[in-house]
Design an enzyme around this catalytic site. Sequence first.
Site, PDB file in Angstrom:
ATOM      1  N   GLU A  34       0.933  -1.333  -0.127  1.00 31.46           N
ATOM      2  CA  GLU A  34      -0.006   0.010  -0.057  1.00 31.46           C
ATOM      3  C   GLU A  34       0.971   1.319   0.184  1.00 31.46           C
ATOM      4  O   GLU A  34       1.760   1.320   0.724  1.00 31.46           O
ATOM      5  CB  GLU A  34      -0.950   0.070   1.153  1.00 31.46           C
ATOM      6  CG  GLU A  34      -1.691   1.528   1.322  1.00 31.46           C
ATOM      7  CD  GLU A  34      -2.451   1.705   0.286  1.00 31.46           C
ATOM      8  OE1 GLU A  34      -3.417   0.981  -0.183  1.00 31.46           O
ATOM      9  OE2 GLU A  34      -2.294   2.824  -0.136  1.00 31.46           O
ATOM     10  N   CYS A  42     -12.338   4.103   0.973  1.00 27.52           N
ATOM     11  CA  CYS A  42     -13.331   4.326   2.045  1.00 27.52           C
ATOM     12  C   CYS A  42     -13.178   4.661   3.264  1.00 27.52           C
ATOM     13  O   CYS A  42     -13.935   5.482   4.091  1.00 27.52           O
ATOM     14  CB  CYS A  42     -14.006   2.863   2.284  1.00 27.52           C
ATOM     15  SG  CYS A  42     -15.507   2.804   3.403  1.00 27.52           S
ATOM     16  N   LYS A  50     -16.571  11.340   5.181  1.00 30.69           N
ATOM     17  CA  LYS A  50     -17.886  11.701   4.651  1.00 30.69           C
ATOM     18  C   LYS A  50     -19.038  11.680   5.585  1.00 30.69           C
ATOM     19  O   LYS A  50     -19.566  12.705   5.900  1.00 30.69           O
ATOM     20  CB  LYS A  50     -18.050  10.990   3.317  1.00 30.69           C
ATOM     21  CG  LYS A  50     -19.445  11.518   2.523  1.00 30.69           C
ATOM     22  CD  LYS A  50     -20.824  10.875   2.851  1.00 30.69           C
ATOM     23  CE  LYS A  50     -20.690   9.436   2.969  1.00 30.69           C
ATOM     24  NZ  LYS A  50     -20.648   8.825   1.592  1.00 30.69           N
ATOM     25  N   GLU A 182     -24.215  14.572  -2.128  1.00 31.52           N
ATOM     26  CA  GLU A 182     -23.968  14.431  -0.517  1.00 31.52           C
ATOM     27  C   GLU A 182     -23.137  15.729   0.006  1.00 31.52           C
ATOM     28  O   GLU A 182     -23.343  16.244   1.087  1.00 31.52           O
ATOM     29  CB  GLU A 182     -23.100  12.925  -0.540  1.00 31.52           C
ATOM     30  CG  GLU A 182     -23.837  11.771  -0.326  1.00 31.52           C
ATOM     31  CD  GLU A 182     -23.212  10.929  -0.442  1.00 31.52           C
ATOM     32  OE1 GLU A 182     -21.915  10.684  -0.385  1.00 31.52           O
ATOM     33  OE2 GLU A 182     -23.633   9.658   0.015  1.00 31.52           O
ATOM     34  N   ARG A 205     -28.494  10.902 -12.103  1.00 31.60           N
ATOM     35  CA  ARG A 205     -28.921  10.087 -13.414  1.00 31.60           C
ATOM     36  C   ARG A 205     -28.768   8.569 -12.927  1.00 31.60           C
ATOM     37  O   ARG A 205     -27.669   8.249 -12.387  1.00 31.60           O
ATOM     38  CB  ARG A 205     -28.003  10.311 -14.537  1.00 31.60           C
ATOM     39  CG  ARG A 205     -28.354   9.872 -15.959  1.00 31.60           C
ATOM     40  CD  ARG A 205     -27.737  10.439 -16.817  1.00 31.60           C
ATOM     41  NE  ARG A 205     -26.054  10.256 -16.760  1.00 31.60           N
ATOM     42  CZ  ARG A 205     -25.721   9.316 -17.283  1.00 31.60           C
ATOM     43  NH1 ARG A 205     -26.180   8.141 -17.703  1.00 31.60           N
ATOM     44  NH2 ARG A 205     -24.180   9.446 -17.370  1.00 31.60           N
ATOM     45  N   GLY A 262     -17.167  12.237 -11.041  1.00 30.34           N
ATOM     46  CA  GLY A 262     -16.843  10.682 -11.207  1.00 30.34           C
ATOM     47  C   GLY A 262     -15.540  10.214 -10.769  1.00 30.34           C
ATOM     48  O   GLY A 262     -14.557  11.186 -10.489  1.00 30.34           O
ATOM     49  N   HIS A 435     -45.747   1.142  14.575  1.00 28.93           N
ATOM     50  CA  HIS A 435     -46.333   2.412  14.605  1.00 28.93           C
ATOM     51  C   HIS A 435     -45.928   3.186  16.008  1.00 28.93           C
ATOM     52  O   HIS A 435     -45.822   2.508  16.934  1.00 28.93           O
ATOM     53  CB  HIS A 435     -48.069   2.215  14.872  1.00 28.93           C
ATOM     54  CG  HIS A 435     -48.946   3.496  14.770  1.00 28.93           C
ATOM     55  ND1 HIS A 435     -48.993   4.306  13.734  1.00 28.93           N
ATOM     56  CD2 HIS A 435     -49.298   4.193  15.543  1.00 28.93           C
ATOM     57  CE1 HIS A 435     -49.635   5.135  13.711  1.00 28.93           C
ATOM     58  NE2 HIS A 435     -49.936   5.312  14.981  1.00 28.93           N
TER      59      HIS A 435
HETATM   60  P1  NDP Z   1     -21.000   9.643 -10.267  1.00 25.77           P
HETATM   61  O1  NDP Z   1     -20.810   8.990 -11.230  1.00 25.77           O
HETATM   62  O2  NDP Z   1     -22.061   8.980  -9.419  1.00 25.77           O
HETATM   63  O3  NDP Z   1     -21.409  10.959 -10.866  1.00 25.77           O
HETATM   64  C1  NDP Z   1     -20.482  11.894 -11.649  1.00 25.77           C
HETATM   65  C2  NDP Z   1     -21.375  12.911 -11.984  1.00 25.77           C
HETATM   66  O4  NDP Z   1     -20.243  13.971 -12.657  1.00 25.77           O
HETATM   67  C3  NDP Z   1     -22.553  12.860 -12.738  1.00 25.77           C
HETATM   68  O5  NDP Z   1     -23.476  13.642 -12.248  1.00 25.77           O
HETATM   69  C4  NDP Z   1     -21.916  13.162 -14.001  1.00 25.77           C
HETATM   70  O6  NDP Z   1     -23.046  13.752 -14.970  1.00 25.77           O
HETATM   71  C5  NDP Z   1     -21.070  14.573 -13.819  1.00 25.77           C
HETATM   72  N1  NDP Z   1     -19.964  14.486 -14.928  1.00 25.77           N
HETATM   73  C6  NDP Z   1     -19.322  13.477 -15.345  1.00 25.77           C
HETATM   74  N2  NDP Z   1     -18.305  13.864 -16.158  1.00 25.77           N
HETATM   75  C7  NDP Z   1     -18.384  15.082 -16.036  1.00 25.77           C
HETATM   76  C8  NDP Z   1     -17.954  16.258 -17.034  1.00 25.77           C
HETATM   77  N3  NDP Z   1     -16.905  16.168 -17.555  1.00 25.77           N
HETATM   78  N4  NDP Z   1     -18.194  17.595 -16.639  1.00 25.77           N
HETATM   79  C9  NDP Z   1     -19.410  17.778 -15.661  1.00 25.77           C
HETATM   80  N5  NDP Z   1     -19.923  16.992 -15.145  1.00 25.77           N
HETATM   81  C10 NDP Z   1     -19.503  15.658 -15.354  1.00 25.77           C
HETATM   82  O7  NDP Z   1     -19.722   9.665  -9.454  1.00 25.77           O
HETATM   83  P2  NDP Z   1     -19.325  10.522  -7.984  1.00 25.77           P
HETATM   84  O8  NDP Z   1     -17.905  10.989  -8.391  1.00 25.77           O
HETATM   85  O9  NDP Z   1     -20.209  11.112  -7.386  1.00 25.77           O
HETATM   86  O10 NDP Z   1     -19.016   9.136  -7.272  1.00 25.77           O
HETATM   87  C11 NDP Z   1     -18.170   8.164  -7.678  1.00 25.77           C
HETATM   88  C12 NDP Z   1     -18.878   6.691  -7.332  1.00 25.77           C
HETATM   89  O11 NDP Z   1     -18.441   6.417  -5.728  1.00 25.77           O
HETATM   90  C13 NDP Z   1     -20.431   6.623  -7.141  1.00 25.77           C
HETATM   91  O12 NDP Z   1     -20.657   6.032  -8.435  1.00 25.77           O
HETATM   92  C14 NDP Z   1     -20.655   5.462  -6.219  1.00 25.77           C
HETATM   93  O13 NDP Z   1     -20.851   4.411  -6.679  1.00 25.77           O
HETATM   94  C15 NDP Z   1     -19.598   5.939  -5.290  1.00 25.77           C
HETATM   95  N6  NDP Z   1     -20.139   6.312  -4.093  1.00 25.77           N
HETATM   96  C16 NDP Z   1     -20.881   5.745  -3.174  1.00 25.77           C
HETATM   97  C17 NDP Z   1     -21.455   6.650  -2.266  1.00 25.77           C
HETATM   98  C18 NDP Z   1     -22.412   5.962  -1.330  1.00 25.77           C
HETATM   99  O14 NDP Z   1     -22.613   4.790  -1.473  1.00 25.77           O
HETATM  100  N7  NDP Z   1     -23.215   6.543  -0.429  1.00 25.77           N
HETATM  101  C19 NDP Z   1     -20.836   7.825  -1.977  1.00 25.77           C
HETATM  102  C20 NDP Z   1     -19.907   8.438  -2.718  1.00 25.77           C
HETATM  103  C21 NDP Z   1     -19.348   7.804  -3.913  1.00 25.77           C
HETATM  104  P3  NDP Z   1     -23.951  12.827 -16.051  1.00 25.77           P
HETATM  105  O15 NDP Z   1     -25.012  12.253 -15.182  1.00 25.77           O
HETATM  106  O16 NDP Z   1     -24.381  13.441 -16.923  1.00 25.77           O
HETATM  107  O17 NDP Z   1     -22.992  11.532 -16.591  1.00 25.77           O
END
Ligand code: NDP
Length: 453
Positions: A34, A42, A50, A182, A205, A262, A435
């Site tokens: 690591e 996480c 978080k 979040e 989405r 993302g 309830h």
């Molecule tokens: P997500 O994939 O959930 O969301 C990414 C967002 O960024 C989307 O709204 C996407 O839009 C937008 N996006 C992507 N590329 C661009 C760009 N070039 N310009 C502008 N907007 C963009 O990713 P996150 O980073 O939020 O989280 C990553 C992963 O981590 C999640 O998918 C999830 O699995 C995990 N996670 C889980 C949590 C939980 O369980 N509570 C908490 C945090 C993370 P569009 O929809 O249009 O593609």
Amino acid sequence: MEFDYDLFVIGGGSGGVRAARLTAAGGQKVAMAEEFRMGGTCVIRGCVPKKLMVFASQYAAAAKEAKAYGWDIRMGSFDWPSFQTRLKDELTRLEGIYTKNAGNAGVEIFHQRATLKDPHTVQLADGTEVTAKHILVAVGGRPFKPDTVPGIEHAITSNEIFDIPELPKRILIVGGGYIASEFACIFNGLGAETTQYYRGAQILRGFDDEARGHIAELIADQGVDLHVGTDVERIEKRDDGLWVKATDGREAIFDVVLYATGRKPNTESLGLEEAGVETGRNGEIIVDDFSQTNIPSIYAVGDVTDRIQLTPVAIREAVAFHETVFKGNPTKPDHVAVPSAIFTQPEYGSVGMTEEQARDERPVEVYSAAFRPMQNSFIEKNERVMFKLIVCAETRKVLGCHIIAPHAGEMIQLAGVAVKMGATKEDFDATVAVHPTMAEEIVLMREPIRVHA
Ligand code: NDP
């Protein structure tokens, strides 16, 4: 051929540590590398910090609401440095536990970067080369920022957010996924002026459309300045902060711009080419149903495979890997009906299909109820909770469950058991309500609000 180890794991996050511990406890010779801190995304810069920030961000609203219940509470201000100190201590404690548990199980830990050299050889940053019968790549992912936006270097990601020196007065959050939504609620709750830009028509989405609309409304009602159909055009560092021009022409100044757009698999310069491991378009390691790559001795689990980016899924994949490779029990990790929660405020928990997915496949009945929970009756708060079931019209099975409510994450864990077991709508109805609770609604919805034939 003799190997130094039975298993070498690259990456000390949730998936890697679980696989290493199980395998070492089973009597095999195991090593792990690591390069940063044990615990992975996480524990160190994801779910755990978080969630602690979510807790911190809820007290201001709770104190305000307490007045309606007769409490005389004088609010002080939020002390970011003191919270940060507690947070750092907690993460160090958890990191210690991860390291200790792996060590106790007999895992040899190398605190340095490791890369692949060939199908059985790992090269450590100090130049040492070690061999292993099996190699597990569990290096996770990292936040992605679009480099096409001028001034993007001024924006930070969720990797840096926990270390900012002071609570921003004005923050812009870019994205509409889990992390963006979040953190919008977190910073709004902590008292920052919070703006969220999302490029699409509605945030979250891929989730249930009705739930997306509901949560977006609640986020905006709480005070997040949410703009959909809006993206960043350029960012400039100015004397009074970060100037941001949006695609809709809006211009504003922020103290922090957080990109949550993302995550990408951490596969750059990992030696995958040298070892002959195939990757996909997003850089993810391509694996089969048993997490095996095209190179038989090399496996991969967790976010680096870009299947479902969730800690408990990585852990399941690690356990299945261990069963398959070291216990002679070929096991596929189950990626169906995985419950998850988005820790917005209130939370959104879901399991199974969305209404849109289900109705495209078969006739479905939709049961949905939104109402003001009892606790809000004393408070000037119009926030409504939402409970929704998607039911197969033929088998009566509940295909999807969506809950937006305080503690929906806790509720969906339990509803997830019923959905995973294949419970029918009638099984839900046969369960007596608890309830007075919000969740009793899940067994009380009598008539469908929509039927898709
Ligand atoms: P997500 O994939 O959930 O969301 C990414 C967002 O960024 C989307 O709204 C996407 O839009 C937008 N996006 C992507 N590329 C661009 C760009 N070039 N310009 C502008 N907007 C963009 O990713 P996150 O980073 O939020 O989280 C990553 C992963 O981590 C999640 O998918 C999830 O699995 C995990 N996670 C889980 C949590 C939980 O369980 N509570 C908490 C945090 C993370 P569009 O929809 O249009 O593609």
